[in-house]
Write a protein that holds these residues in place. Structure first.
Motif, mmCIF file in Angstrom:
data_model
loop_
_atom_site.group_PDB
_atom_site.id
_atom_site.type_symbol
_atom_site.label_atom_id
_atom_site.label_comp_id
_atom_site.label_asym_id
_atom_site.label_seq_id
_atom_site.Cartn_x
_atom_site.Cartn_y
_atom_site.Cartn_z
ATOM 1 N N CYS A 7 0.848 -1.188 0.000
ATOM 2 C CA CYS A 7 0.000 0.000 0.000
ATOM 3 C C CYS A 7 0.885 1.239 0.000
ATOM 4 O O CYS A 7 1.656 1.464 0.920
ATOM 5 C CB CYS A 7 -0.894 -0.005 1.235
ATOM 6 N N THR A 8 0.747 2.047 -1.038
ATOM 7 C CA THR A 8 1.579 3.254 -1.147
ATOM 8 C C THR A 8 0.966 4.459 -0.444
ATOM 9 O O THR A 8 1.635 5.471 -0.266
ATOM 10 C CB THR A 8 1.822 3.612 -2.629
ATOM 11 N N THR A 9 -0.301 4.352 -0.033
ATOM 12 C CA THR A 9 -0.937 5.486 0.645
ATOM 13 C C THR A 9 -0.927 5.311 2.157
ATOM 14 O O THR A 9 -1.457 6.157 2.871
ATOM 15 C CB THR A 9 -2.378 5.696 0.133
ATOM 16 N N CYS A 10 -0.343 4.226 2.654
ATOM 17 C CA CYS A 10 -0.266 4.012 4.097
ATOM 18 C C CYS A 10 0.423 5.187 4.760
ATOM 19 O O CYS A 10 1.392 5.739 4.239
ATOM 20 C CB CYS A 10 0.514 2.729 4.406
ATOM 21 N N MET A 56 -6.838 -0.846 2.767
ATOM 22 C CA MET A 56 -7.867 -0.643 3.794
ATOM 23 C C MET A 56 -7.421 -1.194 5.150
ATOM 24 O O MET A 56 -8.184 -1.802 5.874
ATOM 25 C CB MET A 56 -9.199 -1.242 3.339
ATOM 26 N N SER A 57 -6.173 -0.972 5.462
ATOM 27 C CA SER A 57 -5.608 -1.381 6.747
ATOM 28 C C SER A 57 -4.956 -0.165 7.402
ATOM 29 O O SER A 57 -3.866 -0.244 7.962
ATOM 30 C CB SER A 57 -4.586 -2.501 6.505
ATOM 31 N N CYS A 62 2.413 0.500 8.022
ATOM 32 C CA CYS A 62 2.516 0.209 6.603
ATOM 33 C C CYS A 62 2.047 -1.232 6.345
ATOM 34 O O CYS A 62 2.435 -2.143 7.057
ATOM 35 C CB CYS A 62 3.940 0.358 6.120
ATOM 36 N N SER A 63 1.247 -1.397 5.292
ATOM 37 C CA SER A 63 0.618 -2.684 5.011
ATOM 38 C C SER A 63 1.119 -3.299 3.717
ATOM 39 O O SER A 63 1.505 -2.596 2.788
ATOM 40 C CB SER A 63 -0.895 -2.513 4.906
ATOM 41 N N ALA A 64 1.031 -4.629 3.694
ATOM 42 C CA ALA A 64 1.403 -5.376 2.497
ATOM 43 C C ALA A 64 0.566 -6.651 2.452
ATOM 44 O O ALA A 64 0.034 -7.099 3.468
ATOM 45 C CB ALA A 64 2.887 -5.723 2.514
ATOM 46 N N ALA A 65 0.438 -7.213 1.275
ATOM 47 C CA ALA A 65 -0.248 -8.492 1.082
ATOM 48 C C ALA A 65 0.659 -9.394 0.261
ATOM 49 O O ALA A 65 1.516 -8.926 -0.485
ATOM 50 C CB ALA A 65 -1.589 -8.291 0.380
#
Length: 147
Positions: A7-10, A56-57, A62-65
């Protein structure tokens, strides 16, 4: 091929002096780590980076999947946007890569990934349409191990 989505907007409104959010910095660190890691197969890379505007986290940025067809997918959060976190994510991806199901035994988890799991999502299973025109509902239950 394994896809790592970052996620680049985190970081919501936490833009740095350079105008970038922590999520964009994390995506850049993952890209750098990918270039250093030996996760490429013959012909095409084993891991690809995909940047997205939102996972949506937000409360766990910072989030990743991490996902690959036919395997469990994972969502991670609360990373620091640095190379240590990027390396931990890719070290987990190395174990994920050799797993038939995507499940990586706990003892093989890198220290930097522990405490960052948000969700584990089972693979989608597509059944062949039956010859019957009646819709069917499966009541089959499968036991899933947790690690």
């Amino acid at each position: 091929m394994i896809t790592v989505v970052v996620c680049t907007t985190c970081g919501q409104q936490e833009e740095g002096a350079d105008g970038m959010r922590p999520g964009e910095h994390f995506a850049n660190r993952v890209e750098e780590a990918l270039q250093r890691h030996a996760l490429s197969g013959v012909g095409e890379p084993a891991v690809q980076l995909q940047r997205t505007k939102c996972l949506m986290s937000c409360k766990r940025s910072c989030s990743a999947a991490l996902h690959q067809t036919g395997k469990y997918s994972y969502v991670f959060g609360e990373f620091t946007p640095d190379l240590d976190s990027a390396d931990a994510l890719l070290d987990f991806a190395a174990g994920y890569r050799v797993s038939d199901t995507g499940q990586v035994p706990f003892k093989q988890w890198p220290q930097g990934i522990k405490g960052h799991f948000v969700a584990r999502i089972p693979p989608l299973q597509f059944a062949e349409p039956s010859a019957s025109t009646e819709p069917s509902v499966s009541t089959e239950q499968k036991e899933v191990s947790h690690g």
